[in-house]
Design an enzyme around this catalytic site. Structure first.
Site, PDB file in Angstrom:
ATOM      1  N   MET A  30     -49.368-124.605 -37.854  1.00  0.00           N
ATOM      2  CA  MET A  30     -48.705-123.325 -38.102  1.00  0.00           C
ATOM      3  C   MET A  30     -48.974-122.377 -36.925  1.00  0.00           C
ATOM      4  O   MET A  30     -48.845-121.167 -37.052  1.00  0.00           O
ATOM      5  CB  MET A  30     -49.193-122.710 -39.417  1.00  0.00           C
ATOM      6  CG  MET A  30     -48.854-123.602 -40.610  1.00  0.00           C
ATOM      7  SD  MET A  30     -48.557-122.711 -42.134  1.00  0.00           S
ATOM      8  CE  MET A  30     -50.131-121.942 -42.375  1.00  0.00           C
ATOM      9  N   HIS A  34     -56.035-123.277 -31.874  1.00  0.00           N
ATOM     10  CA  HIS A  34     -57.439-123.176 -31.472  1.00  0.00           C
ATOM     11  C   HIS A  34     -57.957-124.585 -31.180  1.00  0.00           C
ATOM     12  O   HIS A  34     -57.205-125.565 -31.264  1.00  0.00           O
ATOM     13  CB  HIS A  34     -58.262-122.460 -32.544  1.00  0.00           C
ATOM     14  CG  HIS A  34     -58.117-123.046 -33.910  1.00  0.00           C
ATOM     15  ND1 HIS A  34     -58.607-124.283 -34.243  1.00  0.00           N
ATOM     16  CD2 HIS A  34     -57.508-122.577 -35.029  1.00  0.00           C
ATOM     17  CE1 HIS A  34     -58.327-124.540 -35.501  1.00  0.00           C
ATOM     18  NE2 HIS A  34     -57.650-123.523 -36.005  1.00  0.00           N
ATOM     19  N   HIS A  37     -57.012-127.612 -33.315  1.00  0.00           N
ATOM     20  CA  HIS A  37     -55.693-128.204 -33.055  1.00  0.00           C
ATOM     21  C   HIS A  37     -55.729-129.079 -31.804  1.00  0.00           C
ATOM     22  O   HIS A  37     -55.117-130.142 -31.740  1.00  0.00           O
ATOM     23  CB  HIS A  37     -54.640-127.109 -32.848  1.00  0.00           C
ATOM     24  CG  HIS A  37     -54.428-126.231 -34.042  1.00  0.00           C
ATOM     25  ND1 HIS A  37     -54.780-124.907 -34.056  1.00  0.00           N
ATOM     26  CD2 HIS A  37     -53.901-126.492 -35.250  1.00  0.00           C
ATOM     27  CE1 HIS A  37     -54.476-124.383 -35.215  1.00  0.00           C
ATOM     28  NE2 HIS A  37     -53.937-125.317 -35.977  1.00  0.00           N
ATOM     29  N   GLN A  61     -45.631-122.434 -48.497  1.00  0.00           N
ATOM     30  CA  GLN A  61     -47.023-122.669 -48.877  1.00  0.00           C
ATOM     31  C   GLN A  61     -47.826-121.382 -49.037  1.00  0.00           C
ATOM     32  O   GLN A  61     -49.038-121.426 -49.187  1.00  0.00           O
ATOM     33  CB  GLN A  61     -47.706-123.649 -47.918  1.00  0.00           C
ATOM     34  CG  GLN A  61     -47.912-123.177 -46.504  1.00  0.00           C
ATOM     35  CD  GLN A  61     -48.333-124.320 -45.582  1.00  0.00           C
ATOM     36  OE1 GLN A  61     -47.525-125.153 -45.189  1.00  0.00           O
ATOM     37  NE2 GLN A  61     -49.594-124.356 -45.217  1.00  0.00           N
ATOM     38  N   GLY A 148     -56.650-132.380 -39.500  1.00  0.00           N
ATOM     39  CA  GLY A 148     -58.076-132.056 -39.409  1.00  0.00           C
ATOM     40  C   GLY A 148     -58.770-132.194 -40.755  1.00  0.00           C
ATOM     41  O   GLY A 148     -58.264-131.734 -41.784  1.00  0.00           O
ATOM     42  N   SER A 187     -60.770-119.833 -36.866  1.00  0.00           N
ATOM     43  CA  SER A 187     -60.355-118.544 -36.295  1.00  0.00           C
ATOM     44  C   SER A 187     -60.972-117.403 -37.107  1.00  0.00           C
ATOM     45  O   SER A 187     -61.062-116.276 -36.638  1.00  0.00           O
ATOM     46  CB  SER A 187     -58.829-118.443 -36.232  1.00  0.00           C
ATOM     47  OG  SER A 187     -58.245-119.204 -37.227  1.00  0.00           O
ATOM     48  N   ARG A 188     -61.412-117.705 -38.338  1.00  0.00           N
ATOM     49  CA  ARG A 188     -61.998-116.646 -39.181  1.00  0.00           C
ATOM     50  C   ARG A 188     -63.434-116.304 -38.787  1.00  0.00           C
ATOM     51  O   ARG A 188     -63.954-115.274 -39.225  1.00  0.00           O
ATOM     52  CB  ARG A 188     -61.987-117.079 -40.646  1.00  0.00           C
ATOM     53  CG  ARG A 188     -60.587-117.196 -41.195  1.00  0.00           C
ATOM     54  CD  ARG A 188     -60.582-117.250 -42.701  1.00  0.00           C
ATOM     55  NE  ARG A 188     -59.219-117.301 -43.185  1.00  0.00           N
ATOM     56  CZ  ARG A 188     -58.537-118.428 -43.311  1.00  0.00           C
ATOM     57  NH1 ARG A 188     -59.093-119.576 -42.992  1.00  0.00           N
ATOM     58  NH2 ARG A 188     -57.301-118.412 -43.742  1.00  0.00           N
TER      59      ARG A 188
HETATM   60  O1  PAF Z   1     -52.587-127.307 -41.867  1.00  0.00           O
HETATM   61  C1  PAF Z   1     -51.579-126.628 -41.561  1.00  0.00           C
HETATM   62  O2  PAF Z   1     -51.545-125.936 -40.559  1.00  0.00           O
HETATM   63  C2  PAF Z   1     -50.366-126.648 -42.471  1.00  0.00           C
HETATM   64  O3  PAF Z   1     -50.747-126.713 -43.806  1.00  0.00           O
HETATM   65  C3  PAF Z   1     -49.352-127.759 -42.116  1.00  0.00           C
HETATM   66  C4  PAF Z   1     -49.940-129.142 -42.315  1.00  0.00           C
HETATM   67  C5  PAF Z   1     -48.901-127.601 -40.676  1.00  0.00           C
HETATM   68  C6  PAF Z   1     -48.122-127.640 -43.023  1.00  0.00           C
HETATM   69  O4  PAF Z   1     -47.492-126.420 -42.887  1.00  0.00           O
END
Ligand code: PAF
Length: 283
Positions: A30, A34, A37, A61, A148, A187-188
């Site tokens: 999303m 950081h 990722h 979500q 992750g 990030s928190r």
């Molecule tokens: O972990 C995330 O960043 C989100 O839940 C994902 C898997 C990209 C789905 O929107």
């Protein structure tokens, strides 16, 4: 790095990769990228020929009280980071591109693994995750997808999605990236006060104590109480949950069953931290 903003652009690039016989690794995100990722990208680059990353803040979500609009975004910096890390194709769709009529006719509903841990306080969250991930899997058709383990409940849901709907995709869970003192990177963490930052590594210390106790065969309820007290004694945070379940089913542990997960969420003054450890006999 190729940037695709529409499904058409995405699929044109994917066709080229396919023609060249390349294996695709997929890293869904999303954004607001950081180190966590980047670790997923690194794994993908080791294991596959081409790495596709998506950045999409998925409204499905977020609950009505969770602020989708305030979710941090920094597209320019994300593009730079993805490029530097060697992402081959970056998919950056708009909400309109993913959900052209405002919403979908058919949504995924996750019926197991979500009434505990973070799912308990976020009803519908994992339905939204499963729906968007199913859509992205369908569009990108990767051989491998990287998630992750910091969000182990999400990984458990994605495993079920792939199994239940026969996606021919291998899910690669990537271990949590930690600071030198064991605190899970997030990030928190910047929202912690100096004192809280000193206390926060006790979450991971507690999880490690939990691992020893599980391997020794101590009772689950005893371990849960001991670890909760341990965190409360060593930090000023409030334990939101500290639970031990089978993994990936996330059900009550039956004697000697493994793997198990110990998962914890602790509320500090300005940040709620989560962490977990998955224990198998061999680890
Ligand atoms: O972990 C995330 O960043 C989100 O839940 C994902 C898997 C990209 C789905 O929107």
């Amino acid at each position: 790095m190729i940037i695709a903003r529409t499904i058409q652009e995405l699929q044109a690039s994917l066709q080229e990769f396919e023609k060249e016989g390349k294996d695709i690794g997929f890293v869904p995100t999303m954004g607001f990228l950081h180190e966590g990722h980047m670790e997923l990208v690194k794994e993908s680059k080791i294991k596959t020929d081409k790495t596709v990353m998506s950045i999409f803040v998925n409204p499905l979500q977020f609950g009505p009280n969770e602020d989708f609009d305030r979710y941090p975004r920094d597209e320019e910096k994300d593009i730079q980071l993805a490029r530097n890390e060697g992402v081959d194709l970056l998919f950056l769709p708009t909400v309109e591109e993913m959900y052209p009529n405002g919403n979908l006719t058919i949504n995924m509903v996750v019926t197991k693994r979500t009434d505990v841990l973070c799912g308990k306080s976020r009803p519908g969250h994992f339905d939204g995750v499963a729906t968007v991930v199913a859509k992205l899997f369908q569009l990108i058709r990767p051989q491998l997808a990287f998630f992750g383990l910091k969000d182990a409940q999400q990984v458990a849901v994605i495993h079920a999605l792939v199994e239940d709907y026969h996606f021919p995709i291998e899910i690669v869970p990537v271990p949590t990236v930690r600071e030198h003192d064991g605190l899970a990177k997030s990030s928190r963490n910047v929202y912690l006060s100096d004192q809280e930052r000193l206390e926060a590594p006790y979450l991971y210390k507690a999880l490690q104590k939990g691992r020893e106790a599980i391997l020794k065969g101590d009772s689950i309820s005893g371990i849960r109480d001991y670890l909760t007290a341990y965190i409360e004694n060593h930090t000023s945070g409030e334990v939101d949950y500290l639970e031990i379940y089978s993994y990936p089913d996330l059900e009550m542990v039956i004697e000697d069953q493994q793997p198990v997960i110990i998962a914890v969420a602790v509320k500090f003054s300005q940040a709620r931290l989560i962490d977990n450890i998955i224990i198998t006999q061999k680890s």
